[in-house]
Design a protein around this motif. Sequence first.
Motif, mmCIF file in Angstrom:
data_model
loop_
_atom_site.group_PDB
_atom_site.id
_atom_site.type_symbol
_atom_site.label_atom_id
_atom_site.label_comp_id
_atom_site.label_asym_id
_atom_site.label_seq_id
_atom_site.Cartn_x
_atom_site.Cartn_y
_atom_site.Cartn_z
ATOM 1 N N GLN A 176 0.825 -1.209 0.000
ATOM 2 C CA GLN A 176 0.000 0.000 0.000
ATOM 3 C C GLN A 176 0.865 1.267 0.000
ATOM 4 O O GLN A 176 2.046 1.221 0.359
ATOM 5 N N ALA B 280 2.521 4.866 1.137
ATOM 6 C CA ALA B 280 2.971 5.409 2.425
ATOM 7 C C ALA B 280 3.665 6.740 2.169
ATOM 8 O O ALA B 280 4.100 7.046 1.054
ATOM 9 N N VAL C 272 3.704 7.417 7.830
ATOM 10 C CA VAL C 272 2.351 6.865 7.913
ATOM 11 C C VAL C 272 2.158 5.919 6.739
ATOM 12 O O VAL C 272 2.490 6.253 5.593
ATOM 13 N N ASN D 219 -0.201 2.077 5.336
ATOM 14 C CA ASN D 219 -1.332 1.166 5.492
ATOM 15 C C ASN D 219 -0.827 -0.254 5.266
ATOM 16 O O ASN D 219 -0.084 -0.509 4.319
ATOM 17 N N GLN E 291 -2.044 -4.489 5.069
ATOM 18 C CA GLN E 291 -3.216 -5.318 4.854
ATOM 19 C C GLN E 291 -2.828 -6.785 4.779
ATOM 20 O O GLN E 291 -1.693 -7.133 4.467
ATOM 21 N N LYS F 216 -7.068 -4.726 7.797
ATOM 22 C CA LYS F 216 -6.225 -3.613 7.386
ATOM 23 C C LYS F 216 -5.927 -2.779 8.621
ATOM 24 O O LYS F 216 -6.675 -2.826 9.610
ATOM 25 N N SER F 217 -4.823 -2.039 8.578
ATOM 26 C CA SER F 217 -4.449 -1.208 9.716
ATOM 27 C C SER F 217 -3.581 -0.062 9.232
ATOM 28 O O SER F 217 -2.695 -0.250 8.385
ATOM 29 N N TYR F 218 -3.816 1.126 9.764
ATOM 30 C CA TYR F 218 -2.923 2.252 9.529
ATOM 31 C C TYR F 218 -1.795 2.200 10.554
ATOM 32 O O TYR F 218 -2.042 1.979 11.736
ATOM 33 N N ARG G 85 1.307 4.376 12.140
ATOM 34 C CA ARG G 85 1.911 5.712 12.296
ATOM 35 C C ARG G 85 3.160 5.564 13.138
ATOM 36 O O ARG G 85 3.089 5.081 14.266
#
Length: 277
Positions: free
Chosen positions: A54, A56, A77, A79, A81, A100-102, A104
């Motif tokens: 993903q 970034a 930051v 993402n 998955q 899924k997860s963000y 940081r």
Amino acid sequence: MKKFVVLFSFLLVCGLLSAQQEKNYKTHEIGVFIGCSYYIGDLNPSGHFGPLTQPAGGVIYRYNLNPRFSIKANALVGNIQGDDSKTNSASQQERNLSFKSYVRELAVEGEFNFMEYKTGSHHIFSPYLFLGIAGYMFDPMAQVGNQWVELQPLGTEGQGSKGGSKKYRLTQLSIPFGIGMKFSMAKQVCISLEWGMRKTFTPYLDDVSGTYAAPSVLAQNGPMAVQLANRSLGKDPGGTSMTGSERGNGGVDDWYSFAGVMLSFTLKPKDKPCYAY
């Protein structure tokens, strides 16, 4: 990982010794990072740079102590998955978990240049290694219809229920390390290509690690916990016979990665260096 730390520690000592001979070269850089992120864990069937990679981004600050050694701070930051349906494994397809997860991240890293490097000088490029420490936040979610539901509060493996373990923390530490290549593009412009892995200390980036909890235990955390703990494709609708069977590869921590391009600009140096040709 251990070999990387030993190698970097040796190079760090060399860089610090070299710094004593380059007291006039100390510069500051600020810049941006654009790239990608992914994770390695139970729900990533494709390994590095697979179809679940993903976008970034972030910002960086670099303090150059000498032509060999720098200290860098990142705020990134991305993402991550994972999806069992993307694998060719029949057992994983049957398990049918996804998330899924963000992520940081705030990190401080040391960089060692294998060749002398000075932006705007005749030392125009160098490969480098980096190693540091980071604090990061994550929040795995699963999709239910058109809604994304946070998984950690549900305790999908019985965490937080009576007699169960504690829920995992969503803010943790990791060890970033990796490789890169720097290029001096102009008097005050540097482009860096970088790939870094993050050694975490949790197997729950994807909310999957242990065994299936009993539906009666999960019910203490609500009906959504029962629904999202067991998402198998219908061969065991009640989930009772799956209680205690393997849900994930317990005891193996997950990893996440950032890779991409950094464009940085050198600020006015404290002392103007004198280059010898």
